[in-house]
Design a protein around this motif. Sequence first.
Motif, PDB file in Angstrom:
ATOM      1  N   UNK A   1       0.829  -1.367  -0.016  1.00 13.91           N
ATOM      2  CA  UNK A   1       0.108   0.013   0.008  1.00 13.91           C
ATOM      3  C   UNK A   1       0.999   1.384   0.001  1.00 13.91           C
ATOM      4  N   UNK A   2       0.959   1.963  -1.126  1.00 11.41           N
ATOM      5  CA  UNK A   2       1.828   3.135  -1.246  1.00 11.41           C
ATOM      6  C   UNK A   2       1.523   4.286  -0.333  1.00 11.41           C
ATOM      7  N   UNK A   3       0.230   4.294   0.038  1.00 15.46           N
ATOM      8  CA  UNK A   3      -0.286   5.483   0.839  1.00 15.46           C
ATOM      9  C   UNK A   3       0.154   5.015   2.314  1.00 15.46           C
ATOM     10  N   UNK A   4       0.112   3.795   2.721  1.00 13.13           N
ATOM     11  CA  UNK A   4       0.593   3.464   3.939  1.00 13.13           C
ATOM     12  C   UNK A   4       2.265   3.623   4.154  1.00 13.13           C
TER      13      UNK A   4
ATOM     14  N   UNK B   1      10.633  -3.906  10.248  1.00 15.28           N
ATOM     15  CA  UNK B   1      10.709  -5.138  10.694  1.00 15.28           C
ATOM     16  C   UNK B   1      10.731  -6.280   9.563  1.00 15.28           C
ATOM     17  N   UNK B   2      11.315  -5.870   8.477  1.00 20.26           N
ATOM     18  CA  UNK B   2      11.486  -6.625   6.866  1.00 20.26           C
ATOM     19  C   UNK B   2      12.310  -7.699   7.403  1.00 20.26           C
ATOM     20  N   UNK B   3      11.813  -8.990   6.896  1.00 16.04           N
ATOM     21  CA  UNK B   3      12.575 -10.174   6.985  1.00 16.04           C
ATOM     22  C   UNK B   3      13.031 -10.688   5.629  1.00 16.04           C
ATOM     23  N   UNK B   4      14.204 -10.960   5.259  1.00 14.30           N
ATOM     24  CA  UNK B   4      14.535 -11.246   3.946  1.00 14.30           C
ATOM     25  C   UNK B   4      15.073  -9.897   3.262  1.00 14.30           C
ATOM     26  N   UNK B   5      15.119  -9.920   1.763  1.00 10.13           N
ATOM     27  CA  UNK B   5      15.360  -8.967   1.021  1.00 10.13           C
ATOM     28  C   UNK B   5      14.415  -7.626   1.191  1.00 10.13           C
ATOM     29  N   UNK B   6      14.972  -6.642   1.324  1.00  8.72           N
ATOM     30  CA  UNK B   6      14.202  -5.155   1.090  1.00  8.72           C
ATOM     31  C   UNK B   6      14.850  -4.446  -0.015  1.00  8.72           C
ATOM     32  N   UNK B   7      14.241  -4.158  -1.234  1.00 11.26           N
ATOM     33  CA  UNK B   7      14.764  -3.357  -2.009  1.00 11.26           C
ATOM     34  C   UNK B   7      14.395  -1.907  -2.031  1.00 11.26           C
ATOM     35  N   UNK B   8      15.005  -0.979  -1.905  1.00 12.97           N
ATOM     36  CA  UNK B   8      14.565   0.533  -1.658  1.00 12.97           C
ATOM     37  C   UNK B   8      14.737   0.991  -3.149  1.00 12.97           C
ATOM     38  N   UNK B   9      13.935   1.469  -4.032  1.00 14.07           N
ATOM     39  CA  UNK B   9      14.360   2.170  -5.188  1.00 14.07           C
ATOM     40  C   UNK B   9      14.220   3.649  -4.838  1.00 14.07           C
ATOM     41  N   UNK B  10      15.296   4.371  -5.310  1.00 15.43           N
ATOM     42  CA  UNK B  10      15.705   5.691  -5.020  1.00 15.43           C
ATOM     43  C   UNK B  10      15.716   6.683  -6.086  1.00 15.43           C
ATOM     44  N   UNK B  11      15.282   7.750  -6.190  1.00 15.29           N
ATOM     45  CA  UNK B  11      15.724   8.754  -7.086  1.00 15.29           C
ATOM     46  C   UNK B  11      16.905   9.739  -6.507  1.00 15.29           C
ATOM     47  N   UNK B  12      17.940   9.606  -7.457  1.00 15.81           N
ATOM     48  CA  UNK B  12      18.999  10.935  -7.213  1.00 15.81           C
ATOM     49  C   UNK B  12      18.639  12.012  -8.017  1.00 15.81           C
TER      50      UNK B  12
ATOM     51  N   UNK C   1      20.053  15.228  -4.080  1.00 17.02           N
ATOM     52  CA  UNK C   1      19.429  14.300  -3.048  1.00 17.02           C
ATOM     53  C   UNK C   1      18.985  13.070  -3.289  1.00 17.02           C
ATOM     54  N   UNK C   2      18.639  12.252  -2.355  1.00 13.31           N
ATOM     55  CA  UNK C   2      18.144  10.871  -2.389  1.00 13.31           C
ATOM     56  C   UNK C   2      16.417  11.146  -2.042  1.00 13.31           C
ATOM     57  N   UNK C   3      15.562  10.491  -2.901  1.00 12.01           N
ATOM     58  CA  UNK C   3      14.151  10.393  -2.163  1.00 12.01           C
ATOM     59  C   UNK C   3      13.889   8.801  -2.642  1.00 12.01           C
ATOM     60  N   UNK C   4      12.986   8.488  -1.511  1.00 12.07           N
ATOM     61  CA  UNK C   4      12.453   7.214  -1.779  1.00 12.07           C
ATOM     62  C   UNK C   4      11.451   7.053  -2.858  1.00 12.07           C
ATOM     63  N   UNK C   5      11.688   6.201  -3.764  1.00 13.37           N
ATOM     64  CA  UNK C   5      10.510   5.757  -4.892  1.00 13.37           C
ATOM     65  C   UNK C   5       9.486   4.748  -4.341  1.00 13.37           C
ATOM     66  N   UNK C   6      10.125   3.633  -4.311  1.00 10.21           N
ATOM     67  CA  UNK C   6       9.199   2.283  -4.088  1.00 10.21           C
ATOM     68  C   UNK C   6       9.941   1.496  -2.897  1.00 10.21           C
ATOM     69  N   UNK C   7       9.344   0.671  -2.508  1.00 10.84           N
ATOM     70  CA  UNK C   7       9.972  -0.469  -1.634  1.00 10.84           C
ATOM     71  C   UNK C   7       9.263  -1.825  -2.026  1.00 10.84           C
ATOM     72  N   UNK C   8      10.220  -2.774  -2.225  1.00 14.09           N
ATOM     73  CA  UNK C   8       9.722  -4.101  -2.625  1.00 14.09           C
ATOM     74  C   UNK C   8      10.425  -4.975  -1.556  1.00 14.09           C
ATOM     75  N   UNK C   9       9.625  -6.196  -1.016  1.00 11.15           N
ATOM     76  CA  UNK C   9       9.928  -7.052   0.224  1.00 11.15           C
ATOM     77  C   UNK C   9      10.106  -8.262  -0.416  1.00 11.15           C
ATOM     78  N   UNK C  10      10.943  -8.561  -1.258  1.00  8.91           N
ATOM     79  CA  UNK C  10      11.323  -9.839  -1.883  1.00  8.91           C
ATOM     80  C   UNK C  10      12.605  -9.642  -2.796  1.00  8.91           C
ATOM     81  N   UNK C  11      13.311 -10.830  -3.154  1.00  9.15           N
ATOM     82  CA  UNK C  11      14.225 -10.459  -4.210  1.00  9.15           C
ATOM     83  C   UNK C  11      13.808  -9.714  -5.320  1.00  9.15           C
ATOM     84  N   UNK C  12      14.450  -8.855  -5.789  1.00  6.71           N
ATOM     85  CA  UNK C  12      14.266  -7.646  -6.651  1.00  6.71           C
ATOM     86  C   UNK C  12      15.059  -7.774  -7.977  1.00  6.71           C
ATOM     87  N   UNK C  13      14.532  -7.233  -8.872  1.00  9.36           N
ATOM     88  CA  UNK C  13      15.119  -7.357 -10.278  1.00  9.36           C
ATOM     89  C   UNK C  13      16.492  -6.524 -10.392  1.00  9.36           C
ATOM     90  N   UNK C  14      16.405  -5.332  -9.361  1.00  6.10           N
ATOM     91  CA  UNK C  14      17.734  -4.549  -9.339  1.00  6.10           C
ATOM     92  C   UNK C  14      18.796  -5.380  -8.706  1.00  6.10           C
TER      93      UNK C  14
END
Lengths: 375, 375
Positions: A102-105, A238-249, A254-267
């Motif tokens: 949930x991106x709003x959360x 409290x993530x367990x496993x891979x957390x991928x944080x996609x960021x804008x430079x 500056x760095x801004x967080x774009x998206x989160x994924x909680x699993x192995x990630x394409x990047x």
Amino acid sequence: MPSPQLAVIGGGQLARMMQQAAIGLGIHIRLLAEAPDVSAAQVVPDHVVGDYTNLDTLRSVVAEAPVVTFDHEHVPPEHLRALQAEGHACRPGPHALLFAQDKAAMRQRLGALGVPCPRNAAISTRADLDQFGYPAVVKTTRGGYDGKGVWVVHTAADADEAFASGRVLLAEELVDFRRELSALVVRSPSGEMASYPVVESRQANGVCAEVVAPAPGLDPTLDAAARGIAERLAAELDVTGILAVELFETADGRLLVNELAMRPHNTGHWTIDGARTSQFENHLRAVLDLPLGPTGARAPWSVMVNILGGSVADLEAQRASVLAVEPDIKIHLYGKPVKAGRKVGHVTAYGDDLDIVTARARRAAAMFTDGAPQS
Amino acid sequence: MPSPQLAVIGGGQLARMMQQAAIGLGIHIRLLAEAPDVSAAQVVPDHVVGDYTNLDTLRSVVAEAPVVTFDHEHVPPEHLRALQAEGHACRPGPHALLFAQDKAAMRQRLGALGVPCPRNAAISTRADLDQFGYPAVVKTTRGGYDGKGVWVVHTAADADEAFASGRVLLAEELVDFRRELSALVVRSPSGEMASYPVVESRQANGVCAEVVAPAPGLDPTLDAAARGIAERLAAELDVTGILAVELFETADGRLLVNELAMRPHNTGHWTIDGARTSQFENHLRAVLDLPLGPTGARAPWSVMVNILGGSVADLEAQRASVLAVEPDIKIHLYGKPVKAGRKVGHVTAYGDDLDIVTARARRAAAMFTDGAPQS
């Protein structure tokens, strides 16, 4: 058949690549696959075909497995809470997964934590969007991926499709970014963490097209900051496993967080061939609360390029041509039918010279998509 | 289920590790397994359980597969010729496999080719052995492995068990060797070849215990000679896939061929983590006549140590302890029940310092065998 140590929900390529790592570690996986012939079902003998939104199906899959993990973030949280109540460890758990679902959360929580994000607001009406201002990025709060459920709007009319979707929407600042980065961290239930080198992720049409590890020329301060954000979020959420944080430079550094994924990630796919421990092995080690492996790169540069479906219908038949041109490329095919633009595999090249490595990976991927070698 | 591109006969750990490579390349394997729960059957969904000495069973496995390869060298050659006559490509073919199946035929052929071997003679009687002289190594010509079917004889009485076996026997000179080496080469039906760095193989009780890649301090002339022997034999014997040539480096600096194997080999397991292309991937590429991958090492030193069954009954439960001590070790468990002295897995370490790398690999393997970390 020995009893499973791990249930994996979802039969996509991420579960398929988990299985490659599981074979070495001697981890017996039981899989819930969406259909008999999906990517991971082709390589995991112990699989059940069924619907991950059905609690009884989930129960039958996890029955003998003490730990449950995921190929995707779409399992209903109420089902995960039910499985937890019945004694299964869901890793990551529903309280963490919420922020990938949930991106709003996610925006609300990151705002509360003071983590830098694009300016954003929940919008219910066109008046809300007008008030937020243009240009903006409008997103559905749930279910979007690979550019789906995301609209760049310069005028009110550009948001017609978004409002017609009937989904809950979020408006975000259209960030003037220099490039996109991704920070991967892996975290165990015991709190052990390890972060991978920060990579540059290059998108085409909203889909990750290629990843360069490490991100070329990244300011060491930004590298440390990106890793710090990922580690802080993994711990706070409290993530367990891979957390991928996609960021804008951003253009102004500056760095801004774009998206989160909680699993192995394409990047993180480059880590299979390019890091001392792949993201898939470390994900398994984390969710089973095994000590984590080192995350350093094995070569100065690794470049991963996705294979997108194109004019080549038979990827297996194309292997010989690709390997004749690029014998040192690492091929990862997902066993998925080719559809235009669909991710059906990836290739990774590694070496000392970034230009050469990039050219090799692009050439191999292009041959899988369109046949002829890119000149 | 897509139709298989490759049939693999035999469900041991070699087939299991082939499957790891096959997943990445998108190769669909159909397996003939000796029992439902053998090593490779645990990870290859498309498997048939049956007897590889039964031609009809073999036919049912290879039915849709254009190419057949092997986990071991024990399929009866007359069955392979039948499959060839029915249009299946057996790689390697029975004409090549003979020289891995029958040590007398191998010695005769190598002698005819002028390849240096220990002095040897077929023996039928004790008088033949007396005439050959003592000390000697007496071997069964067929079916021996890992020290079984091999006797070091210093007197006539030492050969009692050998003669009692009722098997066809071969006597060989007891070589005064400095160490054992192994030269791996991979060859395609089209004749393309690539050879791996020559390694040192250290045995304990006739079983390969550890492998160091590359062989420390190997004279470049001997390195080139060993690779040359392997490449020449692969071509002369028309081997397809991996050929492992085990060699003695004699105290006086010569090379003598000890054994041949025509399949991925224990002395090549280091390549999974230590080479640009693993022996398993290159075996698959060779038998499917795909261009071969580069065989160079990725690190200055790689050390593989076999995990032999010992006092640790539950290898999976032991993983956490091993990884806590050696987080950077690469673990390969075979899913086999632990029996004393049985190969149930291997570990590989790599890095810049041979002493450190060796100590790390030995410590991890010892913990899987005996529990406590080696001091």
